[in-house]
Write a protein that holds these residues in place. Structure first.
Motif, short mmCIF file in Angstrom:
data_model
loop_
_atom_site.label_atom_id
_atom_site.label_comp_id
_atom_site.label_asym_id
_atom_site.label_seq_id
_atom_site.Cartn_x
_atom_site.Cartn_y
_atom_site.Cartn_z
N SER A 1 10.58 68.27 7.50
CA SER A 1 10.68 67.41 8.68
C SER A 1 11.99 67.67 9.43
CB SER A 1 10.58 65.94 8.27
OG SER A 1 9.33 65.66 7.71
N GLN A 2 13.07 67.88 8.68
CA GLN A 2 14.35 68.18 9.32
C GLN A 2 14.31 69.53 10.02
OE1 GLN A 2 17.23 67.44 6.10
NE2 GLN A 2 18.07 65.88 7.46
N HIS B 1 12.50 69.04 13.17
CA HIS B 1 13.38 68.25 14.04
C HIS B 1 14.41 69.14 14.73
CE1 HIS B 1 15.85 64.75 15.18
NE2 HIS B 1 16.88 65.41 14.70
N ILE C 1 8.38 64.67 19.26
CA ILE C 1 8.42 65.28 17.92
C ILE C 1 9.81 65.13 17.32
CG2 ILE C 1 8.27 67.45 16.63
CD1 ILE C 1 5.98 68.25 18.55
N THR D 1 10.08 63.05 13.90
CA THR D 1 10.52 63.70 12.66
C THR D 1 11.82 63.10 12.14
OG1 THR D 1 11.51 65.50 13.96
CG2 THR D 1 9.30 65.89 13.02
N HIS E 1 10.78 60.10 10.31
CA HIS E 1 10.15 60.48 9.05
C HIS E 1 11.17 60.90 8.00
CE1 HIS E 1 5.88 61.29 10.83
NE2 HIS E 1 6.25 60.03 10.91
N TYR E 2 12.10 61.78 8.36
CA TYR E 2 13.02 62.22 7.31
C TYR E 2 13.96 61.11 6.87
CZ TYR E 2 16.80 63.71 10.66
OH TYR E 2 17.78 63.79 11.61
N ILE F 1 3.88 71.18 13.53
CA ILE F 1 3.31 69.86 13.25
C ILE F 1 2.08 69.99 12.36
CG2 ILE F 1 2.19 67.83 14.29
CD1 ILE F 1 5.30 68.02 14.50
N LEU G 1 3.34 70.22 8.94
CA LEU G 1 3.79 68.90 8.47
C LEU G 1 2.60 68.00 8.12
CD1 LEU G 1 6.83 67.73 10.65
CD2 LEU G 1 6.75 68.04 8.17
N LEU H 1 1.35 62.24 13.72
CA LEU H 1 1.53 63.66 13.99
C LEU H 1 0.30 64.24 14.67
CD1 LEU H 1 3.33 64.61 10.66
CD2 LEU H 1 4.36 64.69 12.97
#
Length: 169
Positions: A47-48, A51, A62, A66, A69-70, A116, A119, A163
């Motif tokens: 995710s990073q 990002h 996005i 993200t 999320h992280y 994505i 992910l 996502l």
């Protein structure tokens, strides 16, 4: 649980724990949670990477999603690790490095949509693992772990939805 049973360095750190879950069940649950921790860490790192590297018209949504999320995944790792400790086991760290090269690499995933989609696959994979783990925890009468896994499952299913919606045509 096939993936969790591969975690061989889960070891007890406390003797004399009697919370109504047998030593064998606590060990099995700790192994499952260890695998969930590893997969969560990998998803956090992926995710990073997304990002940091996403570009194009979907950059802002996005980039923002993200980061959310992280941040959530980092907090989740701590909760899961604390549950492993509460079950009387050490949190294994050796396996966490396996597969990180893939998590940290873009590979052929250079478009926002491709990143994505990857992910989404990660979140779906961990959702399946967590669902299996929640069932195992319930079968072993560990309702605390079951509830933790249910909360984690809700997060990953929502992440998949968000996502998918972000890259929908």
């Amino acid at each position: 649980m096939s993936q969790a049973s591969a975690v061989s360095n889960v070891r007890p750190i406390s003797k004399g724990i009697d919370v109504g879950i047998s030593d064998i069940d606590r060990k099995a649950i700790a192994e499952m949670l260890s695998e969930v921790t590893v997969q969560t860490y990998r998803t956090l790192l992926r995710s990073q990477v997304v990002h940091w590297n996403v570009v194009g018209p979907l950059f802002q949504p996005i980039h923002t999603l993200t980061e959310q999320h992280y941040t959530e995944l980092f907090a989740a790792i701590d909760l899961i690790a604390e549950r492993i400790r509460a079950l009387g086991h050490a949190v294994p760290t050796g396996k966490a490095a396996a597969g990180l090269d893939r998590a940290l690499s873009l590979g052929d995933r250079t478009t926002a949509k491709a990143m994505i989609e990857e992910l989404i696959e990660d979140h779906q994979s961990i959702a399946r693992l967590i669902r299996e783990g929640a069932t195992e925890a319930e079968d072993r009468n560990d309702f605390v772990t079951h509830d933790l896994m249910a909360n984690r499952l809700a997060f990953h299913e929502k992440a998949v939805w968000m996502l998918r919606a972000t890259i929908a045509d």
